[in-house]
Design a protein around this motif. Structure first.
Motif, PDB file in Angstrom:
ATOM      1  N   PRO A 378       0.839  -1.196   0.000  1.00  0.00           N
ATOM      2  CA  PRO A 378       0.000   0.000   0.000  1.00  0.00           C
ATOM      3  C   PRO A 378       0.884   1.261   0.000  1.00  0.00           C
ATOM      4  N   PRO A 379       0.432   2.387  -0.491  1.00  0.00           N
ATOM      5  CA  PRO A 379      -0.939   2.619  -0.959  1.00  0.00           C
ATOM      6  C   PRO A 379      -1.196   2.222  -2.419  1.00  0.00           C
ATOM      7  N   THR A 380      -0.134   2.038  -3.239  1.00  0.00           N
ATOM      8  CA  THR A 380      -0.450   1.697  -4.641  1.00  0.00           C
ATOM      9  C   THR A 380      -0.991   0.274  -4.726  1.00  0.00           C
ATOM     10  N   ALA A 381      -0.235  -0.713  -4.267  1.00  0.00           N
ATOM     11  CA  ALA A 381      -0.675  -2.114  -4.178  1.00  0.00           C
ATOM     12  C   ALA A 381      -1.599  -2.516  -5.322  1.00  0.00           C
ATOM     13  N   LEU A 382      -1.122  -2.279  -6.559  1.00  0.00           N
ATOM     14  CA  LEU A 382      -2.008  -2.483  -7.721  1.00  0.00           C
ATOM     15  C   LEU A 382      -2.636  -3.866  -7.733  1.00  0.00           C
ATOM     16  N   SER A 383      -1.793  -4.867  -7.466  1.00  0.00           N
ATOM     17  CA  SER A 383      -2.300  -6.241  -7.512  1.00  0.00           C
ATOM     18  C   SER A 383      -3.363  -6.452  -6.431  1.00  0.00           C
ATOM     19  N   GLY A 384      -3.076  -5.961  -5.230  1.00  0.00           N
ATOM     20  CA  GLY A 384      -4.008  -6.148  -4.108  1.00  0.00           C
ATOM     21  C   GLY A 384      -5.298  -5.364  -4.284  1.00  0.00           C
ATOM     22  N   ILE A 385      -5.181  -4.125  -4.723  1.00  0.00           N
ATOM     23  CA  ILE A 385      -6.373  -3.271  -4.858  1.00  0.00           C
ATOM     24  C   ILE A 385      -7.321  -3.856  -5.905  1.00  0.00           C
ATOM     25  N   PHE A 386      -6.787  -4.228  -7.047  1.00  0.00           N
ATOM     26  CA  PHE A 386      -7.658  -4.751  -8.098  1.00  0.00           C
ATOM     27  C   PHE A 386      -8.199  -6.136  -7.748  1.00  0.00           C
ATOM     28  N   ALA A 387      -7.385  -6.929  -7.049  1.00  0.00           N
ATOM     29  CA  ALA A 387      -7.891  -8.235  -6.622  1.00  0.00           C
ATOM     30  C   ALA A 387      -9.065  -8.042  -5.671  1.00  0.00           C
ATOM     31  N   ALA A 388      -8.964  -7.047  -4.780  1.00  0.00           N
ATOM     32  CA  ALA A 388     -10.074  -6.761  -3.861  1.00  0.00           C
ATOM     33  C   ALA A 388     -11.307  -6.315  -4.641  1.00  0.00           C
ATOM     34  N   GLN A 389     -11.097  -5.482  -5.647  1.00  0.00           N
ATOM     35  CA  GLN A 389     -12.235  -5.034  -6.471  1.00  0.00           C
ATOM     36  C   GLN A 389     -12.885  -6.206  -7.190  1.00  0.00           C
ATOM     37  N   VAL A 390     -12.054  -7.104  -7.716  1.00  0.00           N
ATOM     38  CA  VAL A 390     -12.559  -8.252  -8.482  1.00  0.00           C
ATOM     39  C   VAL A 390     -13.425  -9.156  -7.605  1.00  0.00           C
ATOM     40  N   VAL A 391     -13.025  -9.327  -6.340  1.00  0.00           N
ATOM     41  CA  VAL A 391     -13.794 -10.223  -5.466  1.00  0.00           C
ATOM     42  C   VAL A 391     -14.855  -9.472  -4.664  1.00  0.00           C
ATOM     43  N   GLY A 392     -14.951  -8.168  -4.864  1.00  0.00           N
ATOM     44  CA  GLY A 392     -15.990  -7.384  -4.206  1.00  0.00           C
ATOM     45  C   GLY A 392     -15.704  -7.079  -2.745  1.00  0.00           C
ATOM     46  N   GLU A 393     -14.415  -6.974  -2.404  1.00  0.00           N
ATOM     47  CA  GLU A 393     -14.039  -6.640  -1.029  1.00  0.00           C
ATOM     48  C   GLU A 393     -13.688  -5.146  -0.963  1.00  0.00           C
ATOM     49  N   PRO A 394     -14.466  -4.342  -0.226  1.00  0.00           N
ATOM     50  CA  PRO A 394     -14.212  -2.899  -0.242  1.00  0.00           C
ATOM     51  C   PRO A 394     -12.886  -2.491   0.407  1.00  0.00           C
ATOM     52  N   ASN A 395     -12.412  -3.271   1.376  1.00  0.00           N
ATOM     53  CA  ASN A 395     -11.165  -2.898   2.060  1.00  0.00           C
ATOM     54  C   ASN A 395     -10.035  -3.806   1.575  1.00  0.00           C
ATOM     55  N   TYR A 396      -9.188  -3.255   0.701  1.00  0.00           N
ATOM     56  CA  TYR A 396      -8.155  -4.107   0.097  1.00  0.00           C
ATOM     57  C   TYR A 396      -7.124  -4.590   1.103  1.00  0.00           C
ATOM     58  N   LEU A 397      -7.025  -3.893   2.243  1.00  0.00           N
ATOM     59  CA  LEU A 397      -6.044  -4.323   3.252  1.00  0.00           C
ATOM     60  C   LEU A 397      -6.402  -5.720   3.790  1.00  0.00           C
ATOM     61  N   LYS A 398      -7.708  -6.035   3.761  1.00  0.00           N
ATOM     62  CA  LYS A 398      -8.123  -7.362   4.244  1.00  0.00           C
ATOM     63  C   LYS A 398      -7.674  -8.453   3.275  1.00  0.00           C
ATOM     64  N   VAL A 399      -7.578  -8.109   2.005  1.00  0.00           N
ATOM     65  CA  VAL A 399      -7.034  -9.052   1.027  1.00  0.00           C
ATOM     66  C   VAL A 399      -5.519  -9.180   1.237  1.00  0.00           C
ATOM     67  N   LEU A 400      -4.892  -8.033   1.440  1.00  0.00           N
ATOM     68  CA  LEU A 400      -3.430  -8.051   1.598  1.00  0.00           C
ATOM     69  C   LEU A 400      -3.006  -8.864   2.822  1.00  0.00           C
ATOM     70  N   ARG A 401      -3.856  -8.878   3.867  1.00  0.00           N
ATOM     71  CA  ARG A 401      -3.519  -9.644   5.065  1.00  0.00           C
ATOM     72  C   ARG A 401      -3.325 -11.123   4.729  1.00  0.00           C
ATOM     73  N   HIS A 402      -4.158 -11.623   3.830  1.00  0.00           N
ATOM     74  CA  HIS A 402      -4.015 -13.025   3.416  1.00  0.00           C
ATOM     75  C   HIS A 402      -2.801 -13.235   2.498  1.00  0.00           C
TER      76      HIS A 402
END
Lengths: 435, 376
Positions: A378-402
């Motif tokens: 973060p904050p760019t985290a292109l892979s994480g941000i778009f992956a969160a968008q793709v799975v419908g998760e509003p908070n990309y940090l929760k994706v990044l935790r995994h």
């Protein structure tokens, strides 16, 4: 020393983003403005000596990635409307749903595929990543974990041969041709792809009964349009791979136009695409990330202008030998907060120079994986941000935790390759007669 | 997000665009290069490739011909990378000061003319640098980019595939002139410029090529003469003579597996050309540099590189006072002089005799000013 200015910039950014809830992109641009003024650059001065010129110039650095992501998201919206996404999901589940082991590994390889051809995580996450996410979620996998699965596979796709842009950037800085990297990159990617995909997906998929899920899925679009439904994806894959397969014969038209052409084909290949809605949805999804990239561009330009970039690099290189490798492992992914490619260029080249004498190809390959991990930062985290968008998760940090554990695995494996570059190079040279 | 009303943000953006557009447009104005007394013809690169006419790839070609033109032909390229300002300025000084008595000297001070019209995002380079002229006036020169302007060539492919070798490079290298040689007539903007230069070399029977560059201090090939294998004797003799003068240069062979570079490709494709390239150490190009400004560009003095020296990152000695612009220009001028001298010595049947080279003592003490003509 101007690192104190960088400290203030970071603190200001954190304050306005977290306390005042400013959008990240605006927070970054504002902290760049502050940093530039603190560094003594006037806001406006003739002949481009003012800060405004630098902010505008820096903002333009990511114009190509911005166009790619906007057009890729538009493409995904179009193939979703056309029915291609649901048809693909059904077929993936029907053929692989009963074998969670192979489903995990093959889906990860499928997600990574566009990254192999383009060297970009966004190309993977927004195309094959979006396709793969649906069956995994349907099978009951936690959507944040699915996001992490896509993000990590996309990072590995970015590193895997034949196209690895960070290594090309690092090599370009020391006049090292992009030759002989296939084996080191495969050694970096195959074990990490298998282990991380099994870690993230297999436990959730094991023992799941796929029959009710299959019964739920609508195969209508496929029944109505048949193979024609696949045309947009085939067009995009052909336009992506053509220039690699037939270099000099098949011109590269660029990824934005590739995705737009794929979208045009989607208009006639399946169910009705609501064009305006797709375009508005894509813009809505892409705009916050574009703003982040603009802000990051301003930020790094001011860092360079004020000397913070150089001082940061020097600080990393000044680490004692035993800490240098720890410095590589920490600083390169961290610098990815600015950009993975920036990390390859700004840190990768000096680190490779500092490690000259070891087999450069192996060291360069390892450094490229470290830099690529920056796409999770973060904050760019292109892979994480778009992956969160793709799975419908509003908070990309929760994706990044995994992503943390698999990312640590990737970093550790890259470090092993750098540390043991000499014996690895010797071993494989003996095995294959030189790499 | 409600704090930032979209109309306010839009108005602010338009204001910033209006304020900064003037700066960016200013960089499209051509630099004034004064034809010195030795210039016998001023031509355009498009004469060797008409398709370039009217594009930003077309650039001035200065011919300095001796009364006796039976001698050798030498081509000097400056501005192949416009972010290497001492390379450009050295070529300008040759144009404004040299006189040829035997043979012909061709100089292209702005080989990648398109790349002079922009600076590179994230490098924070100044757009211009200023030097005094010999009459106390001021000359302004553009500090450009390593790559052609995207206005002339866009979008970049993800991967650049070099023609004809098929070598892969990162996408933006497609706009790097020194990765595009030998060029292609039907290729990209930058490949066409490379092709035009190659065609000039072929059609004017150029015997010696000197492509002038600069590099960062941590770059492995710096303070060097890079020579194609055909040119190793001439370059070796020049390096020896330069050492006698107290100017240390490394003699570097042109790598055979790195394609697109002028010395490699023109040396291979335009044989029997002697293809060489010069490098000096320029802090403002380096990744380890501190504050970026015109002052650092000209002084070459950067505290970060002193720190870098302490940890062994510098490839050349970095003195307390830095490596000033005037010194880098002088090194290039001296290296050109010695390369041409070595060529003439080895080819007495077709030599190139030149006078008027800027003096080292004057350059080092007074800077480039005494050798820069006022703009009429």
């Amino acid at each position: 020393m101007s690192l104190w200015i960088l400290g203030l910039m970071v603190a200001f950014f954190a304050f306005v983003s977290f306390r005042w809830k400013w959008p990240i992109g605006i927070g970054l641009a504002a902290s760049a403005l502050l940093g530039g003024l603190l560094g003594g650059t006037p806001l406006w001065a003739g002949e481009g000596r003012g800060l405004l010129r630098h902010l505008v110039e820096g903002a333009f650095v990511y114009i190509d990635p911005m166009l790619i992501m906007a057009s890729a998201i538009f493409f995904m919206k179009c193939i979703e409307d056309s029915g291609l996404l649901s048809a693909l999901n059904l077929r993936i589940l029907r053929h692989l749903g009963r074998s969670p082991f192979w489903l995990s590994i093959l889906l990860a390889a499928f997600v990574a595929f566009p990254g192999l051809l383009t060297g970009l995580t966004t190309a993977s996450v927004l195309t094959t990543g979006a396709i793969a996410s649906v069956p995994l979620i349907k099978l009951g996998m936690d959507r944040r974990r699915v996001g992490a699965f896509i993000a990590i596979a996309a990072i590995i796709g970015m590193v895997a041969p034949p196209i690895n842009l960070p290594v090309m950037i690092i090599g370009g800085g020391v006049d090292m041709p992009y030759i002989g990297f296939t084996l080191p990159l495969l050694l970096l990617c195959i074990p990490t792809l298998v282990l991380s995909s099994l870690w993230l997906a297999y436990p959730s998929l094991r023992g799941v009964d796929v029959t009710p899920v299959l019964a739920e899925l609508d195969d209508g679009p496929w029944q109505r349009h048949g193979v024609k439904l696949l045309l947009p994806l085939l067009v995009v894959l052909a336009l992506m791979s053509g220039p690699r397969l037939f270099p000099g014969v098949w011109p590269s038209i660029g990824l934005p136009l590739t995705f737009v052409l794929g979208s045009v084909v989607a208009l006639v290949s399946g169910d009705r695409v609501r064009l305006l809605r797709a375009a508005r949805g894509a813009t809505h999804q892409a705009l916050p990330v574009m703003a982040i990239l603009v802000g990051v561009g301003c930020f790094i330009q001011v860092m360079t202008l004020g000397g913070m970039r150089g001082e940061l690099v020097i600080a990393c290189l000044q680490l004692p030998d035993w800490l240098l490798f720890a410095g590589i492992t920490v600083s390169m992914p961290l610098f990815g907060a600015v950009s993975a490619f920036g990390s390859a260029s700004v840190l990768g080249v000096p680190f490779l120079l500092a490690l000259l004498g070891r087999p450069e190809i192996w060291v360069g390959a390892g450094l490229s994986m470290m830099a690529s991990l920056g796409d999770l930062m973060p904050p760019t985290a292109l892979s994480g941000i778009f992956a969160a968008q793709v799975v419908g998760e509003p908070n990309y940090l929760k994706v990044l935790r995994h992503c943390l554990l698999p990312a640590a695995l990737l970093a550790a494996w890259a470090l092993v390759v750098i540390l043991f570059a000499e014996p690895l190079s010797g071993f494989f040279a003996g095995l294959f007669g030189g790499v | 997000m409600k704090r930032f009303h979209p109309w306010i943000l839009l108005a602010l953006s338009l204001l910033i665009c209006a304020l900064t557009a003037r700066d960016f447009l200013l960089q499209h104005r051509p630099d004034a290069i004064v034809a010195g007394p030795g210039v016998t013809e001023q031509r355009r690169l498009s004469e060797w490739m008409p398709e370039l006419e009217g594009t930003r790839g077309d650039t001035e070609v200065y011919l300095l011909a001796g009364a006796d033109t039976t001698g050798g032909d030498v081509l000097v390229l400056g501005g192949t990378h416009p972010n290497e300002p001492a390379a450009f300025l050295a070529a300008v000084l040759l144009v404004e000061n040299l006189q040829v008595s035997h043979g012909r000297l061709w100089v292209i001070p702005q080989a990648n003319h398109s790349a002079f019209s922009q600076t590179e995002p994230q490098e924070a380079h100044p757009q211009f640098f200023h030097l005094p002229d010999r009459e106390g006036g001021e000359r302004r020169f553009r500090m450009g980019s390593r790559l052609s302007n995207p206005l002339d060539q866009w979008p970049d492919p993800e991967i650049t595939v070099h023609h004809p070798s098929g070598q892969s490079l990162s996408g933006n290298e497609t706009r790097n002139l020194n990765r595009c040689f030998p060029g292609r007539r039907e290729g990209t903007h930058t490949e066409r410029v490379a092709w035009a230069i190659r065609h000039l070399v072929d059609s004017e029977d150029i015997k010696l090529l000197i492509d002038i560059h600069e590099a960062s201090i941590e770059y492995p090939v710096v303070n060097a003469v890079v020579a194609h294998e055909h040119a190793s004797d001439i370059a070796g003799m020049a390096v020896f003579n330069l050492a006698m003068e107290g100017l240390d240069y490394n003699l570097e062979p042109s790598p055979k597996n790195l394609h697109g570079l002028s010395h490699r490709e023109l040396g291979d494709h335009c044989a029997p050309l002697y293809a060489t390239l010069l490098e000096t150490a320029n802090v403002i190009q380096g990744r380890l540099r501190g504050k970026t400004s015109e002052a650092v560009l000209l002084s070459g003095d950067d505290p970060c590189y002193h720190d870098a020296g302490e940890i062994g990152m510098n490839r050349v000695h970095y003195p307390e006072e830095g490596i000033p612009f005037r010194q880098r220009v002088w090194r290039h001028i001296a290296a050109c002089r010695e390369l041409i001298g070595s060529y003439s010595m080895m080819h007495p049947e077709a030599p190139l005799y030149i006078s008027g080279f800027p003096e080292g003592t004057v350059l080092l003490e007074e800077g480039c000013g005494p050798y820069l003509m006022p703009v009429p």
